[in-house]
Scaffold this active site. Sequence first.
Site, PDB file in Angstrom:
ATOM      1  N   HIS A   1     -37.846 -25.378   3.486  1.00  0.00           N
ATOM      2  CA  HIS A   1     -39.038 -24.709   4.005  1.00  0.00           C
ATOM      3  C   HIS A   1     -39.932 -24.165   2.904  1.00  0.00           C
ATOM      4  O   HIS A   1     -41.154 -24.272   2.985  1.00  0.00           O
ATOM      5  CB  HIS A   1     -38.637 -23.628   5.014  1.00  0.00           C
ATOM      6  CG  HIS A   1     -38.082 -24.209   6.277  1.00  0.00           C
ATOM      7  ND1 HIS A   1     -36.737 -24.159   6.598  1.00  0.00           N
ATOM      8  CD2 HIS A   1     -38.674 -24.912   7.284  1.00  0.00           C
ATOM      9  CE1 HIS A   1     -36.541 -24.784   7.770  1.00  0.00           C
ATOM     10  NE2 HIS A   1     -37.690 -25.245   8.198  1.00  0.00           N
TER      11      HIS A   1
ATOM     12  N   ASP B   1     -44.176 -30.893  10.021  1.00  0.00           N
ATOM     13  CA  ASP B   1     -42.740 -30.610   9.884  1.00  0.00           C
ATOM     14  C   ASP B   1     -42.005 -31.336  11.008  1.00  0.00           C
ATOM     15  O   ASP B   1     -41.536 -30.735  11.960  1.00  0.00           O
ATOM     16  CB  ASP B   1     -42.575 -29.087  10.002  1.00  0.00           C
ATOM     17  CG  ASP B   1     -41.128 -28.659   9.812  1.00  0.00           C
ATOM     18  OD1 ASP B   1     -40.294 -29.500   9.423  1.00  0.00           O
ATOM     19  OD2 ASP B   1     -40.840 -27.475  10.079  1.00  0.00           O
TER      20      ASP B   1
END
Lengths: 307, 307, 307, 307
Positions: C69, C163
């Site tokens: 992340h 994502d």
Amino acid sequence: MSKRPASHHLRYREPAHEGEAIEYLCKRVIYRGRSRFQAIDIIETQLHGRMLFLDGIAQSSEMDEFIYHEMLVHPALLSVSRPEAVLVIGGAEGATVREVLRHQSVRRVVMVDIDGQLIEVCREHLPGWHAGAFEDPRLEVVVEDGRRYLERVEDSFDAILVDLSDPLEGSPAVYLFTSEFYRRVRERLNPGGAAAFQGEGVSPQQVELHARMVNTLKSVFPVVQPYPYFIHSFHRPDAHILVPLDPAWSQAKFVESVRNCGLPLRYLSPETARAMFCLPPYLWKAYERYSRIITDDDPSPERKAGG
Amino acid sequence: MSKRPASHHLRYREPAHEGEAIEYLCKRVIYRGRSRFQAIDIIETQLHGRMLFLDGIAQSSEMDEFIYHEMLVHPALLSVSRPEAVLVIGGAEGATVREVLRHQSVRRVVMVDIDGQLIEVCREHLPGWHAGAFEDPRLEVVVEDGRRYLERVEDSFDAILVDLSDPLEGSPAVYLFTSEFYRRVRERLNPGGAAAFQGEGVSPQQVELHARMVNTLKSVFPVVQPYPYFIHSFHRPDAHILVPLDPAWSQAKFVESVRNCGLPLRYLSPETARAMFCLPPYLWKAYERYSRIITDDDPSPERKAGG
Amino acid sequence: MSKRPASHHLRYREPAHEGEAIEYLCKRVIYRGRSRFQAIDIIETQLHGRMLFLDGIAQSSEMDEFIYHEMLVHPALLSVSRPEAVLVIGGAEGATVREVLRHQSVRRVVMVDIDGQLIEVCREHLPGWHAGAFEDPRLEVVVEDGRRYLERVEDSFDAILVDLSDPLEGSPAVYLFTSEFYRRVRERLNPGGAAAFQGEGVSPQQVELHARMVNTLKSVFPVVQPYPYFIHSFHRPDAHILVPLDPAWSQAKFVESVRNCGLPLRYLSPETARAMFCLPPYLWKAYERYSRIITDDDPSPERKAGG
Amino acid sequence: MSKRPASHHLRYREPAHEGEAIEYLCKRVIYRGRSRFQAIDIIETQLHGRMLFLDGIAQSSEMDEFIYHEMLVHPALLSVSRPEAVLVIGGAEGATVREVLRHQSVRRVVMVDIDGQLIEVCREHLPGWHAGAFEDPRLEVVVEDGRRYLERVEDSFDAILVDLSDPLEGSPAVYLFTSEFYRRVRERLNPGGAAAFQGEGVSPQQVELHARMVNTLKSVFPVVQPYPYFIHSFHRPDAHILVPLDPAWSQAKFVESVRNCGLPLRYLSPETARAMFCLPPYLWKAYERYSRIITDDDPSPERKAGG
């Protein structure tokens, strides 16, 4: 280096039954290939010795194939007086014909298997299964779909042994589990003959296909006698199914035949013959519950196992 | 029959790291055996091509061994000006010496591996790894425990490459990860020489052994440069560790060496050379946290993986 | 009883990549369910801590999600001067928005995920991932297909973070990997903005999809910067891909942004920033080799893994 | 969300027998814990329903525990005329006592299991097994090693049921499979009483322990009657062993007892009673071959399965 055991990391994974998988430790990979019909694997496992797998499903093992094959062949042949002509449908390993050929009255055995390459592979790599049966002059091997063969020929037989693998979705075996097929089997049987069928699983968990086979056979044959057996390499209880046509057939008479057969068997004996047709109540219930007949229009394929 | 793919049921199961297992689909089993020291398996996997496993642990794969071996060998050799004598400890596959021998200045390579049978097996079955290196007259193969060899000989080397498998409990490799061993490596290095070590895993999950190796090496060598690399067939990030003795060594100078080396490499390039010593903060923290030195009296074996 | 470890027989089996499977030892099963779109499993594994799986494929793990992340979010945001409006496509775990919200200039974050139930499940069971981000008033959650959202709205953003999970056959994600989608991303970016994409695997074994993504992005964006990272719980090297629109963007300027960002990061640092865009030669070759552009008419789904 | 099936990725792995492993698809994890003696797992499997595993070994399943428990209990109780006092050694699930308590003549049942925590867990999570038996005032639960109990007390019983798990290396069960233990069982039996023992596997692959149990029992008891049964969730054929002390006991008399018992059983019936003691020749051979008596000085533990 060769004397020490190999690592235990090589495994054969069988998505055995719906809901689980069996993983076999491999001592040696004997053969892997793919015929027109199926993937063929012959593996020497640690627990069961040499095993044959078709499309990943265990067919038989060195350690306990004698139970499967004795129990498929001799009940039918010992339910016929002096069987001479015998038809084997399936049975590429050669062990079914091996057991048939032990009966001295037998003069002609026709073995019909769809997969000629599989027969060749078994002949080379499973000598303990066929034990030379393929050289016996009484044996005639036909490479053809068993159902097509039965619909084509007019020969008749004293015994018919149906030695098939599971009727998995999309497999041609699906149409060898229907009442239409069973009717053709009956037509090709001589009076007083008998047939035996590989009869699938009989556990409370997986009994439906077996129960429907029994009911479908009952719609075609006068007497239908399922008999369970358990072989470790199948990892579940299974049954074969006997259909004797001799109106005088009885369990007592059958036990006598076993007693007098003169074959040194390892599983079937007068003792086990006396017991083999005795079924537990839960199985009788299953025959009531799963009564739908299997037909060409409404076949009963097994779903392919995940895992 | 041979042209169609074999079944996907044959697997190789690696109890990879503590807490998980990797299961490889096998296209073919090339070799299985057991030497005096370990089980040796060479498997052609579906994803990684041919792979070597020792006691079930992946050592290298056809598809990405070039990353492991380029990165173990060239950083050390390119940190030495004109390396002539090189010692390889471990490395039975022959790929480490293959890379060493690409350096034209090299006149003598000694490869010391404890397992002579493993060397023979790799020579026969991993031709892509050694690529003929075993025939090179500059190579001398010694079958002996690497530590005993280093303690026995008085030869000195321009580069020493320590290409060992994991120091699993009970394995002799355990004593090739201690400060005593590293001190002996240093003694056998010529001034201006360099060594490189297979440096174990660097993920946040499994960094302790690597971090303690780095700290142990720092207790012995003036400059210690870990550099991570990633190879798919190891299924985790790993690192090698470089210890250059040349007081003038710098990352910039090293990048120049790579630029001028004239070898057509597939992983190491001026670009990756510039980047390779850059470490993420979590790794620096791990070096602070896992500071205990590994010694003969307090070694740091890995527990054998379950799974 | 609760203090002693549970048995190691409970496993989670991930048919990870084509050709292999990963089996995780489970400490605890946190959640299992099925939304309209996918099977959702949250498992506490022995090695990686808590993990999220969608349709059996690992999405992120407690131990190393910070790498994934941080590396998806900060390179893009630090390539824009004072990003205010940020769009996240996918990212139901909440960790991508968590990282976005650490940037004080950010005033509005829109997160668009197709699976509202997944968001709820993550919110309840992955508190370490979102860390309260869902309560931040700057966040707006939209439950909608990301592509449909982008085609519907006229809002524009300083950064867009894509994502997504793998574009498996039959999954709606397939059409979020095409040039048509990338063009729409570009249209919704403000001048001087930047986008980042989860960029799939970069091992020699499995680089084709990544390479085609890079080439497809290059057909749409002026500057395309892939950057590999390796997280243990993915069991292979992966990359993200940065596309900065600022014509003045340079690696050196980016390193300065990282140095000055004031965020205490665990993976991204000036040191790793300097290194991250440096690619090995084999990857450059892959970009040449796998040059076919991915389009709506010719998408590039991954086959579902067996195993 | 709850109505749709969960993913099939959660598995329970049983290193079943030496040489293979069984992997069960899990619908739900009911309980996991560890008592002083063993790891306890209760899993809802896809194929067998709820299952109890101790140290990873299957003990019984919802779908077929009735076979195991009916066949352990009723042959012994129906071999005694009006049994009043019954001892159960092991049997923490409560299903053995459930079956015992169906006999109206029974006034007192003592159940001795070493693992009190296991009993509590089964009581809570296996209601289908005990079916309230633990509330029956005739039942007395003793938490103690079964052997120590038998050596300590002077009570005598009409029937003793020995419901133990496998005598794995290092387990206390090892000393409940020796002639010394069997002698103590005999001493605590009233004249005309009977005992039954969980008798282990009877496949050609794994028959040694069973055969040695039979021979060991024969060294202590006048009549020893093994009887195979098959339950799918054990994945191999097993047997129990009956030792009736009544000198007038015969198979015919036993069949009559079953016919008259008035219990609606699902496996044991006059039909299966007639068959159950009939053994195949290979098993008779095994009794000749594996004749070594098991004693405290020469016990016969099973090696722990790998896998």
